[in-house]
Design a protein around this motif. Structure first.
Motif, short mmCIF file in Angstrom:
data_model
loop_
_atom_site.label_atom_id
_atom_site.label_comp_id
_atom_site.label_asym_id
_atom_site.label_seq_id
_atom_site.Cartn_x
_atom_site.Cartn_y
_atom_site.Cartn_z
N ASN A 46 91.90 -99.74 -59.56
CA ASN A 46 92.20 -98.37 -60.01
C ASN A 46 93.09 -97.61 -59.03
O ASN A 46 92.75 -96.49 -58.60
N PRO A 47 94.23 -98.19 -58.66
CA PRO A 47 95.12 -97.50 -57.71
C PRO A 47 95.89 -96.37 -58.36
O PRO A 47 95.92 -96.25 -59.59
N SER A 48 96.52 -95.56 -57.53
CA SER A 48 97.40 -94.52 -58.05
C SER A 48 98.67 -95.16 -58.61
O SER A 48 99.05 -94.91 -59.75
N LYS A 49 99.32 -95.99 -57.78
CA LYS A 49 100.54 -96.68 -58.20
C LYS A 49 100.54 -98.11 -57.65
O LYS A 49 100.00 -98.37 -56.56
N ILE A 50 101.17 -99.00 -58.41
CA ILE A 50 101.44 -100.36 -57.93
C ILE A 50 102.95 -100.52 -57.93
O ILE A 50 103.60 -100.47 -58.99
N TYR A 51 103.52 -100.69 -56.75
CA TYR A 51 104.96 -100.87 -56.62
C TYR A 51 105.26 -102.37 -56.58
O TYR A 51 104.80 -103.08 -55.68
N LEU A 52 106.01 -102.83 -57.55
CA LEU A 52 106.36 -104.25 -57.64
C LEU A 52 107.84 -104.42 -57.37
O LEU A 52 108.69 -103.82 -58.03
N TYR A 53 108.14 -105.27 -56.37
CA TYR A 53 109.53 -105.59 -56.04
C TYR A 53 109.75 -107.09 -56.15
O TYR A 53 108.83 -107.89 -55.92
N GLY A 69 102.25 -100.22 -73.16
CA GLY A 69 101.19 -99.20 -73.04
C GLY A 69 101.55 -98.16 -72.01
O GLY A 69 101.99 -98.48 -70.90
N LYS A 70 101.40 -96.89 -72.35
CA LYS A 70 101.76 -95.78 -71.47
C LYS A 70 100.98 -95.81 -70.16
O LYS A 70 101.51 -95.51 -69.09
N LYS A 71 99.72 -96.20 -70.25
CA LYS A 71 98.86 -96.23 -69.07
C LYS A 71 99.45 -97.13 -67.99
O LYS A 71 99.57 -96.75 -66.82
N TYR A 72 99.84 -98.34 -68.38
CA TYR A 72 100.38 -99.30 -67.43
C TYR A 72 101.75 -98.88 -66.92
O TYR A 72 102.09 -99.05 -65.75
N LYS A 73 102.57 -98.31 -67.80
CA LYS A 73 103.90 -97.87 -67.40
C LYS A 73 103.83 -96.74 -66.38
O LYS A 73 104.72 -96.60 -65.54
N ASN A 74 102.79 -95.93 -66.45
CA ASN A 74 102.62 -94.84 -65.48
C ASN A 74 102.15 -95.36 -64.12
O ASN A 74 102.42 -94.74 -63.10
N ILE A 75 101.42 -96.46 -64.13
CA ILE A 75 100.89 -97.02 -62.88
C ILE A 75 101.95 -97.83 -62.14
O ILE A 75 102.08 -97.75 -60.92
N PHE A 76 102.72 -98.63 -62.87
CA PHE A 76 103.66 -99.56 -62.24
C PHE A 76 105.01 -98.90 -61.98
O PHE A 76 105.58 -98.23 -62.83
N LYS A 77 105.51 -99.13 -60.76
CA LYS A 77 106.88 -98.79 -60.39
C LYS A 77 107.57 -100.12 -60.06
O LYS A 77 107.23 -100.77 -59.07
N VAL A 78 108.52 -100.51 -60.88
CA VAL A 78 109.10 -101.85 -60.80
C VAL A 78 110.59 -101.77 -60.46
O VAL A 78 111.33 -100.99 -61.07
N LYS A 79 111.02 -102.57 -59.49
CA LYS A 79 112.42 -102.50 -59.06
C LYS A 79 112.87 -103.83 -58.45
O LYS A 79 112.12 -104.47 -57.72
N ARG A 80 114.11 -104.21 -58.77
CA ARG A 80 114.70 -105.36 -58.10
C ARG A 80 115.09 -104.94 -56.69
O ARG A 80 115.74 -103.91 -56.49
N LEU A 81 114.69 -105.76 -55.70
CA LEU A 81 114.92 -105.36 -54.31
C LEU A 81 114.94 -106.59 -53.41
O LEU A 81 114.16 -107.53 -53.59
N LYS A 87 116.44 -100.94 -48.12
CA LYS A 87 115.41 -100.20 -47.37
C LYS A 87 114.25 -99.79 -48.27
O LYS A 87 114.44 -99.22 -49.34
N LEU A 88 113.06 -100.08 -47.81
CA LEU A 88 111.85 -99.64 -48.49
C LEU A 88 111.56 -98.19 -48.12
O LEU A 88 111.98 -97.72 -47.05
N PRO A 89 110.83 -97.46 -48.97
CA PRO A 89 110.48 -96.07 -48.62
C PRO A 89 109.58 -96.02 -47.39
O PRO A 89 108.69 -96.86 -47.22
N ASN A 90 109.83 -95.08 -46.50
CA ASN A 90 109.05 -94.95 -45.27
C ASN A 90 107.65 -94.42 -45.53
O ASN A 90 107.45 -93.57 -46.40
N ALA A 111 112.97 -108.72 -42.72
CA ALA A 111 112.12 -108.33 -43.85
C ALA A 111 110.83 -107.68 -43.36
O ALA A 111 110.40 -106.64 -43.89
N LEU A 112 110.22 -108.25 -42.33
CA LEU A 112 108.96 -107.70 -41.81
C LEU A 112 109.16 -106.32 -41.19
O LEU A 112 108.33 -105.42 -41.37
N LYS A 113 110.25 -106.11 -40.48
CA LYS A 113 110.53 -104.78 -39.91
C LYS A 113 110.62 -103.74 -41.02
O LYS A 113 110.11 -102.62 -40.90
N ASN A 114 111.31 -104.09 -42.09
CA ASN A 114 111.46 -103.21 -43.24
C ASN A 114 110.08 -102.89 -43.85
O ASN A 114 109.76 -101.74 -44.16
N ILE A 115 109.26 -103.93 -43.98
CA ILE A 115 107.92 -103.79 -44.56
C ILE A 115 107.02 -102.93 -43.68
O ILE A 115 106.32 -102.04 -44.16
#
Length: 222
Positions: A46-53, A69-81, A87-90, A111-115
């Motif tokens: 039950n997270p707020s958001k799941i960011y998938l890259y 489904g609207k519920k899942y679309k609101n939870i997932f933030k999906v992006k090619r990266l 750069k990932l968000p700080n 990659a690890l420094k970015n993460i």
């Protein structure tokens, strides 16, 4: 489905190793990298958001297409990266879950420094990687050389006709990924500590950092 249940169970088992249970991630931000099958396993928290890259355009497009489904679309933030280039968000994520990802990037250190920069203070990373010195990884490296000139599609079709999904998935992963970096656990440990992260949970013989010639006695990952 059955595949999703496998991922849910594996995630529960692994998060327990780093002292996280379901209530710890409620209304939190989780980051995952991959095709999205694993990311779906985090809905149980039950997270707020799941960011998938993912670096694959195909994977991202397929996941977005199947996300209904609207519920899942609101939870997932999906992006090619690309973890090495984009750069990932700080200071964004409470949990970053990378299961067998780092060794396949173009530059694991970059990659690890970015993460690390995207992890919140007191946030947690699950980092699972292939290790150098194991007999299994020695054999896999030989496999990559032996099948270099074999047609990839023909080989995959042969495997799928003769072997189960799990076996085929691992063989394809080992043989056809562009990168497959192997480091000793000591190299990861030193890098992690250098960037002010604390290791407080580990498994699969991670403490044996001085023993470089492990061979068949040591697990292929940690």
């Amino acid at each position: 489905n059955a595949n999703l249940l496998v991922f849910q169970r594996e995630i529960l088992k692994n998060t327990k190793k780093i002292k996280i249970d379901k209530k710890n991630l409620k209304n939190k931000n989780i980051m995952n990298v991959g095709s999205g099958r694993e990311a779906l396993g985090f809905l149980q928290f039950n997270p707020s958001k799941i960011y998938l890259y993912d670096i694959s355009k195909k994977n991202i497009k397929t996941f977005k297409k199947n996300l209904t489904g609207k519920k899942y679309k609101n939870i997932f933030k999906v992006k090619r990266l690309d973890l090495c280039k984009n750069k990932l968000p700080n200071n964004k994520f409470d949990l970053i879950y990378l299961h067998g990802i780092i060794q396949h990037t173009d530059n694991p250190g970059r990659a690890l420094k970015n993460i690390f920069s995207s992890l919140k203070s007191n946030g947690v990373i699950w980092l699972y990687f292939y290790r150098a010195g194991s007999f299994v990884n020695f054999l896999a490296s030989i496999q990559r050389v032996l099948i270099k000139k074999i047609n990839q599609n023909n080989f995959i079709n042969f495997l799928r006709k003769n072997y189960d999904y799990k076996f085929v998935d691992r063989i394809i992963d080992d043989c056809f990924v562009p990168n497959r970096y192997l480091f000793y656990p000591s190299q990861y440990i030193n890098f992690i500590k250098k960037h002010n992260l604390e290791i407080y949970g580990n498994s699969l013989l991670l403490p044996n950092v001085r023993k470089k010639t492990c061979f068949n006695k040591f697990h292929s990952s940690t």
